[in-house]
Each structure stands twice: as structure tokens, then as C-alpha cells.
Motif scaffolding. Structure first.
Motif, PDB file in Angstrom:
ATOM      1  N   ARG A  20     -66.288  44.669  44.938  1.00 18.95           N
ATOM      2  CA  ARG A  20     -65.450  45.709  44.333  1.00 18.95           C
ATOM      3  C   ARG A  20     -65.889  45.999  42.900  1.00 18.95           C
ATOM      4  N   ASN A  21     -66.810  45.192  42.369  1.00 17.21           N
ATOM      5  CA  ASN A  21     -67.265  45.320  40.984  1.00 17.21           C
ATOM      6  C   ASN A  21     -68.447  46.281  40.920  1.00 17.21           C
ATOM      7  N   PRO A  22     -68.303  47.435  40.259  1.00 19.47           N
ATOM      8  CA  PRO A  22     -69.410  48.406  40.212  1.00 19.47           C
ATOM      9  C   PRO A  22     -70.685  47.867  39.578  1.00 19.47           C
ATOM     10  N   ALA A  23     -70.592  46.771  38.832  1.00 20.91           N
ATOM     11  CA  ALA A  23     -71.791  46.201  38.200  1.00 20.91           C
ATOM     12  C   ALA A  23     -72.603  45.353  39.167  1.00 20.91           C
ATOM     13  N   LYS A  24     -72.056  45.038  40.336  1.00 21.39           N
ATOM     14  CA  LYS A  24     -72.741  44.175  41.291  1.00 21.39           C
ATOM     15  C   LYS A  24     -73.647  44.993  42.214  1.00 21.39           C
ATOM     16  N   LEU A  25     -74.755  44.359  42.619  1.00 21.63           N
ATOM     17  CA  LEU A  25     -75.697  45.056  43.498  1.00 21.63           C
ATOM     18  C   LEU A  25     -75.077  45.391  44.851  1.00 21.63           C
ATOM     19  N   LEU A  29     -75.244  48.998  46.590  1.00 21.22           N
ATOM     20  CA  LEU A  29     -75.833  49.187  47.910  1.00 21.22           C
ATOM     21  C   LEU A  29     -74.902  49.999  48.814  1.00 21.22           C
ATOM     22  N   LEU A  30     -73.626  49.625  48.849  1.00 28.34           N
ATOM     23  CA  LEU A  30     -72.680  50.374  49.671  1.00 28.34           C
ATOM     24  C   LEU A  30     -72.516  51.800  49.162  1.00 28.34           C
ATOM     25  N   GLU A  50     -60.004  44.441  52.102  1.00 27.17           N
ATOM     26  CA  GLU A  50     -59.475  45.659  51.503  1.00 27.17           C
ATOM     27  C   GLU A  50     -60.556  46.740  51.473  1.00 27.17           C
ATOM     28  N   SER A  51     -60.135  47.986  51.438  1.00 24.29           N
ATOM     29  CA  SER A  51     -61.097  49.082  51.413  1.00 24.29           C
ATOM     30  C   SER A  51     -61.867  49.095  50.098  1.00 24.29           C
ATOM     31  N   ILE A  52     -63.122  49.476  50.164  1.00 25.32           N
ATOM     32  CA  ILE A  52     -63.995  49.600  48.994  1.00 25.32           C
ATOM     33  C   ILE A  52     -64.707  50.935  49.091  1.00 25.32           C
ATOM     34  N   LEU A  53     -64.667  51.691  48.015  1.00 23.53           N
ATOM     35  CA  LEU A  53     -65.258  53.033  47.983  1.00 23.53           C
ATOM     36  C   LEU A  53     -64.699  53.913  49.109  1.00 23.53           C
TER      37      LEU A  53
END
Length: 464
Positions: A20-25, A29-30, A50-53
Motif C-alpha cells: 500500500r506504500n507508493p514508495a515500495k516497488l 509494479l501493480l 484490502e483493496s489497493i489502487l
């Protein structure tokens, strides 16, 4: 569905390591998969459920639907073995392991890779990577890579790169030249899928018109050459080879775990299979652009005419041609006499042919056509610095078209003729040396001789 079809033409994708962290690869990728416009089913895996993006997630691999086509694995290296076991149990067809920390690091990493392969093979699961940047496939709008903001120009160039970072460089350079990518795969450590197998698939891929490879080491040189032989005359292959020096071989071993073979062996093998082998990045991209711009016209001989209105740069072009293994033959007496009849008396008619800035524009087309009608000439490098008269470009374009002999140009301070060359399918390079090497790429990509012998020297690490 074959393993590589599941890789390049999946109907469903699982994304592992989603955050859920935008700083993570994993988030990036998603995001790339979603924003790329992939039209199939997307199954992000995140323990929270939980939903992401805006996409629903599943909490574990065990909760995935059965027989997903492709899994993108962006997990810490220690978590990868269990993930591959779980994907195998769910009958996933192909997995791209973007994670690093395996065979490129140490013996333990290589042992882990062997275990990954054994697990995958037992289940019929194909593996790409580890230690790679992912897969891109324009025909199905898939950006399963860590790269964002990729060029969207349509095109038929497909890329297989052992280096993920170099793959990104290829994307950027081709996009900057307005050239479109059809497929891309970064294969990293080649634990399972290797360059030769990808080449085999791309040779038969209708979306691919040219194949570009960045190679540090070929695991199966004979298989690569056999696939390259099938491509000859159908779609060009351009290769840039890393790891030629001792320092380069050490770097290749440390970042993809590769053992790089001897450069001389690659040169001989690629020549036998009509693979265009570039020595540096600039030449690699120039060859790709030239072969895309001139898709079918090939020299019948490694003999080039240099036609110019600019004496000094034409001398450099001629020197470069002979230094790079081409010929710049003197023209026949008949051709020289025909040129003297239409050019100023002080024009040089031997080869290079210097029309001179005083040439009558209406005579240029006749002169260039007479040069290309010479039986010994395989094509032309046109050189023009500052004489921006449309007839120069028009004459070269028409002669190349009518004789079927390819033309490449170097221009400077001549925007009109530069535009006319490009509109007429003549590549324009920014120096005489680069123009000559680009023309040489057309010669190297020529159709095979009637009896092409694909038995080339071994490309195994032992050939170093």
C-alpha cells in the motif's frame, strides 16, 4: 498455452509483494500493470486482503484462482522459494521473479536457484529471472515491469535483455527516436527461460519485426544460432555484447551471475548467423533505427559509394568504411565518363563522388543514379554539410528506390534535405562514421547464402 505465450500473452496475472506504500516497488509494479491498460484479470496478493489502487486483493497465494497464466513476483529473496511452491500448487503457468539476491550473489544463492527450478519443473511452471526488471507486451497492454512512463509509440521492436537496467536504457533511447517496442523481457539470471528460447518465440511472433538483444553470456550458443538462422531473411537481430574485457566479465558475474565467453567467438558466430553485432551503445541503437527504417533493402555486396557535396566529411566516411571492413571501390571508366558529362569539370568522380556545391541541381538525380547503376556498388552513403537543396535528397531517395540498393545519410545544417531523406526512408545519422556503420548493419543483416552453415564455434563459458 505454452510457457512463453503465458509470459507475453497472458489472460490473467497475479502480482505478489504488492504494498500500500507508493514508495515500495510492489506498489509501483501493480500501478504499472493497472495504468498500462492490461485487459485481463489482475489478482494482487497482499496479506491484508484490502483493496489497493482500486483493485481487490487476495490475502495469500492459496486464495488465487486456479491456473493463472502469469505471476509477477516482487518479494524479498527469502520469501521467494515458498512463493514458487505455492504458485506451482495453484498451477500457475509462468512466473517472473523480479527479486534479487540469488545466483548473482554467492553459492547459497545459486543453490536456491537450483531448488526454485526443480520446484517449477515438477509442476510445469516456467520461470523468468530472478534478478530482473519484468516483462512488457504491447499487444496485450501489459507493463509488468518496474519501469514507468514508458514510450507508447507503436512498433515491432522486441527486446530481450540480460540486464534490467540496460533494458530500461533501450526503452528510453528507442522512445527518444520515435521507435516503438512490441515486447520486452528482462531475463536476469536465466534460471529457466534463457535468451535462446525467447529468441525462438520472437522469431515466430507476428508482432515482432526486429529483435534487439543485450547479452552478457549465452547458456546455449548452438540453440541461439539455430534460432537466429531461422530469423535470417525474416526479421533482423541486433545484439550488444557485454563482458568482453576482464573487468566486464567480472562485472557480468557480479550482477547477473554470468560467465561471458570470448568476444572473438561471438564475432565469428554472429557473422555466420547474420546477427548484427554492435560494439557500443551508439552503434547498437543506430543499427536498430536503420534496420527499422530500411526493413527489406539489403546490399548485394559490401561495397559502398560515398556521394557528397562536402569533401572533408566524405574522406572520413571512406576511411571509416575501409577500416570497418567495407570496400569503397573505384568506379568504372564508363561511369566516370558519364559523371563528367553532368557534373562540373572539377568534380571528383572516382569514389567518393564529390558533386561539389556548384553542381547543377537538376543533374544530381542523374549522377546518383549512374553511381548506383554500377554493378559493383552495393549502396550509398550520402554526405551533405550545409548545401540544403532538396534535389540532393530527392536524387538519392529516387536512385535507392529504383535500384533497390540501400542508402544511409549524414547531414548537418541542412534541415530540408534531412526531412526529405527521412520521409523517403533513408536513415540520417549525426556523423559520417555513424552513417557508415549503420550502412554496414544493412550488409550484416543480408539474407543468407544458399548454403548457410550454422555450425559455429561454441559460445559456452569454456570458450573464454
Amino acid at each position: 498455452m505454452s510457457g512463453l505465450t503465458a509470459l507475453f500473452v497472458p489472460a490473467s496475472i497475479a502480482v505478489l509483494g504488492v504494498s500500500r506504500n507508493p514508495a515500495k516497488l510492489g506498489y509501483r509494479l501493480l500501478q504499472n500493470v493497472k495504468e498500462g491498460g492490461f485487459g485481463g484479470a489482475i489478482h494482487p496478493v497482499n496479506p491484508s486482503g484490502e483493496s489497493i489502487l482500486g483493485l481487490p486483493t487476495v490475502p495469500s497465494i492459496d486464495a488465487l484462482p486456479d491456473a493463472v497464466d502469469l505471476a509477477l513476483v516482487s518479494l524479498p529473496a527469502p520469501a521467494v522459494p515458498d512463493a514458487i511452491k505455492a504458485l506451482a500448487a495453484r498451477r500457475v503457468r509462468a512466473a517472473v521473479i523480479l527479486s534479487s539476491g540469488f545466483g548473482e550473489v554467492d553459492d547459497d544463492g545459486r543453490a536456491t536457484q537450483r531448488d526454485l527450478l526443480a520446484t517449477a519443473r515438477a509442476a510445469g511452471l516456467r520461470l523468468v529471472g530472478p534478478n530482473c526488471m519484468g516483462v512488457y507486451s504491447a499487444p496485450v497492454s501489459l507493463n509488468g515491469t518496474y519501469f514507468w512512463d514508458l514510450p507508447r509509440a507503436a512498433g515491432g521492436i522486441s527486446i530481450v535483455s540480460q540486464s534490467g537496467a540496460y533494458g530500461g536504457l533501450i526503452f528510453r533511447h528507442l522512445g527518444g527516436r520515435g521507435l516503438g517496442v512490441a515486447r520486452f523481457v528482462s531475463i536476469g539470471n536465466q534460471v529457466d527461460v534463457e535468451i535462446a528460447e525467447v529468441l525462438e518465440w520472437l522469431v515466430d511472433d507476428p508482432a515482432t519485426t526486429l529483435i534487439a538483444c543485450f547479452v552478457e553470456a549465452l547458456r546455449d550458443g548452438a540453440r541461439f544460432l539455430e534460432a537466429a538462422g531461422r530469423a535470417t531473411g525474416r526479421k533482423p537481430i541486433v545484439m550488444l555484447k557485454g563482458g568482453r574485457s576482464d573487468a566486464g566479465r567480472r562485472a557480468a558475474g557480479s550482477h547477473t551471475g554470468s560467465l561471458a565467453g570470448a568476444w572473438e567467438v561471438y564475432c565469428a558466430a554472429c557473422a555466420s548467423a547474420r546477427v548484427v553485432l554492435a560494439e557500443e551503445t551508439e552503434e547498437f541503437f543506430d543499427a536498430i533505427e536503420t534496420l527499422v527504417t530500411v526493413p527489406t533493402r539489403r546490399p548485394a555486396a559490401p561495397a559502398v559509394a560515398v556521394v557528397t557535396v562536402s569533401g572533408g566529411p566524405s574522406v572520413i566516411a571512406a576511411d571509416t568504411a575501409e577500416r570497418e571492413g567495407l570496400h569503397v571501390p573505384a568506379l568504372s571508366n564508363a561511369t566516370r565518363e558519364a559523371l563528367r558529362a553532368v557534373l562540373p569539370p572539377f568534380a571528383a568522380v572516382g569514389n567518393p563522388v564529390d558533386l561539389t556545391p556548384q553542381v547543377e541541381p537538376a543533374q544530381i538525380a542523374k549522377a546518383v543514379r549512374r553511381v548506383l547503376d554500377e554493378a559493383t556498388i552495393g549502396g550509398v552513403v550520402a554526405v551533405n554539410v550545409g548545401l540544403d537543396i532538396p534535389e540532393f535528397a530527392d536524387g538519392v531517395v529516387a536512385a535507392a528506390r529504383d535500384t533497390g540498393k540501400p542508402a544511409v545519410a549524414f547531414t548537418a545544417d541542412a534541415p530540408q534535405i534531412t526531412a526529405r531523406f527521412r520521409a523517403g526512408g533513408v536513415p540520417v545519422l549525426p556523423s559520417p562514421e555513424r552513417a557508415v556503420r549503420a550502412w554496414r548493419a544493412l550488409w550484416r543483416a543480408r539474407p543468407p547464402a544458399p548454403r548457410l552453415d550454422l555450425r559455429a564455434p561454441s559460445l559456452s563459458p569454456e570458450s573464454r
